[in-house]
Enzyme design. Structure first.
Site, PDB file in Angstrom:
ATOM      1  N   CYS A  42       0.843  -1.196   0.000  1.00 33.45           N
ATOM      2  CA  CYS A  42       0.000   0.000   0.000  1.00 33.45           C
ATOM      3  C   CYS A  42       0.886   1.256   0.000  1.00 33.45           C
ATOM      4  CB  CYS A  42      -0.907   0.010   1.237  1.00 33.45           C
ATOM      5  SG  CYS A  42      -2.037   1.432   1.279  1.00 33.45           S
ATOM      6  N   ASP A  44       0.487   3.761   1.718  1.00 31.59           N
ATOM      7  CA  ASP A  44       0.480   4.331   3.075  1.00 31.59           C
ATOM      8  C   ASP A  44       1.903   4.615   3.556  1.00 31.59           C
ATOM      9  OD1 ASP A  44       0.394   4.462   6.026  1.00 31.59           O
ATOM     10  OD2 ASP A  44      -1.723   3.962   5.746  1.00 31.59           O
ATOM     11  N   ARG A  46       3.147   4.794   6.297  1.00 30.69           N
ATOM     12  CA  ARG A  46       3.604   4.074   7.497  1.00 30.69           C
ATOM     13  C   ARG A  46       4.078   2.661   7.193  1.00 30.69           C
ATOM     14  NH1 ARG A  46      -1.997   5.137  10.406  1.00 30.69           N
ATOM     15  NH2 ARG A  46      -2.583   4.567   8.272  1.00 30.69           N
ATOM     16  N   HIS A  98      -2.048  -3.974   4.957  1.00 27.01           N
ATOM     17  CA  HIS A  98      -1.850  -3.599   6.360  1.00 27.01           C
ATOM     18  C   HIS A  98      -3.207  -3.407   7.013  1.00 27.01           C
ATOM     19  CE1 HIS A  98      -2.717   0.819   5.965  1.00 27.01           C
ATOM     20  NE2 HIS A  98      -2.440   0.547   4.703  1.00 27.01           N
ATOM     21  N   CYS A 101      -6.258  -0.247   6.844  1.00 25.18           N
ATOM     22  CA  CYS A 101      -5.986   0.411   5.556  1.00 25.18           C
ATOM     23  C   CYS A 101      -7.134   1.353   5.166  1.00 25.18           C
ATOM     24  CB  CYS A 101      -5.775  -0.645   4.477  1.00 25.18           C
ATOM     25  SG  CYS A 101      -5.391   0.061   2.860  1.00 25.18           S
TER      26      CYS A 101
HETATM   27 CO    CO Z   1      -3.450   1.242   3.029  1.00 24.49          CO
END
Ligand code: CO
Length: 223
Positions: A42, A44, A46, A98, A101
């Site tokens: 992803c 993302d 993090r 994750h 999400c």
């Molecule tokens: Co995500």
């Protein structure tokens, strides 16, 4: 660019540190990359692939998009997959989602979010496919986390269904596809036990046994 100055400073000190520890590092890496893994994760911020795997530059080929989707008509992810499998000859493809999400969460609501609604349709398909299991989960967070897991498993199937992966298996190339999920709260990866490593792992309707095996790409296409 006041804020960006510090980034450039940090980069210089990182580069110096690496060269102090290994003077030939960049010279060596600039001429060749031989990663054994392709990470499909992803976007993302993090969940950065290299950091969570503890790998240095050059050790993992990376593709990231919102909610780690592998769509059959997305030439972006397919191009990355083809280069990783046919040219770099990675040994493992890791689809990593994750928990928590935001993209997956978007597919669990009926809100209009914008252009991204079209991308998240792929995850709505996963939601609909598993509607009975998901409806039985009362807790919202648990339901979201389960859809995050189911999405990873579905995307693993999509990777295996590509002609790219099936051709590699037909050539006898050693290649496994795995589904993992990352916990934002503890920084730990979990294997979802959906690994596939042969054409027998592909549902019959998606097999391409009758297709002529494509020659492995050998040209050094820059990535
Ligand atoms: Co995500």
């Amino acid at each position: 660019m006041p804020g960006l100055e510090s980034l450039l400073r940090q980069n210089r000190s990182w580069s110096e540190g690496v060269r102090l520890a290994d003077p030939q590092y960049f010279e060596r890496l600039s001429s060749l990359q031989t990663p054994e893994y392709l990470w499909i994760g992803c976007s993302d911020s993090r969940v950065p692939a290299n950091q969570v795997l503890g790998l240095a530059p050059g050790e993992v080929f990376v593709h990231r998009n919102i909610a780690n989707v592998v769509a059959h008509s997305d030439f972006n992810s397919l191009s990355v997959l083809e280069y990783a499998v046919a040219v770099l000859k990675v040994k493992h493809v890791i689809v990593c989602g994750h928990y928590g999400c935001g993209g997956v969460k978007g597919a669990l609501t009926d809100h209009h979010l914008g252009l991204i609604d079209n991308w998240l349709r792929h995850i709505r398909d996963v939601r609909q496919k598993h509607i009975e299991e998901l409806s039985a989960i009362e807790d919202e967070t648990e339901r979201l986390d389960r859809l995050c897991e189911l999405n990873v498993a579905d995307q693993v199937s999509h990777v295996c269904q590509t002609t790219i992966v099936q051709h590699a298996w037909k050539r006898g190339q050693s290649l496994s596809v795995h589904g993992w999920i990352y916990g934002l709260r503890d920084g730990l990866l979990k294997d979802l036990q959906v690994s596939a490593s042969s054409i027998g792992d592909v549902a019959e309707a998606y097999r391409i046994n009758g297709v002529k095996v494509a020659a492995a790409a050998t040209a050094a296409i820059p990535a």
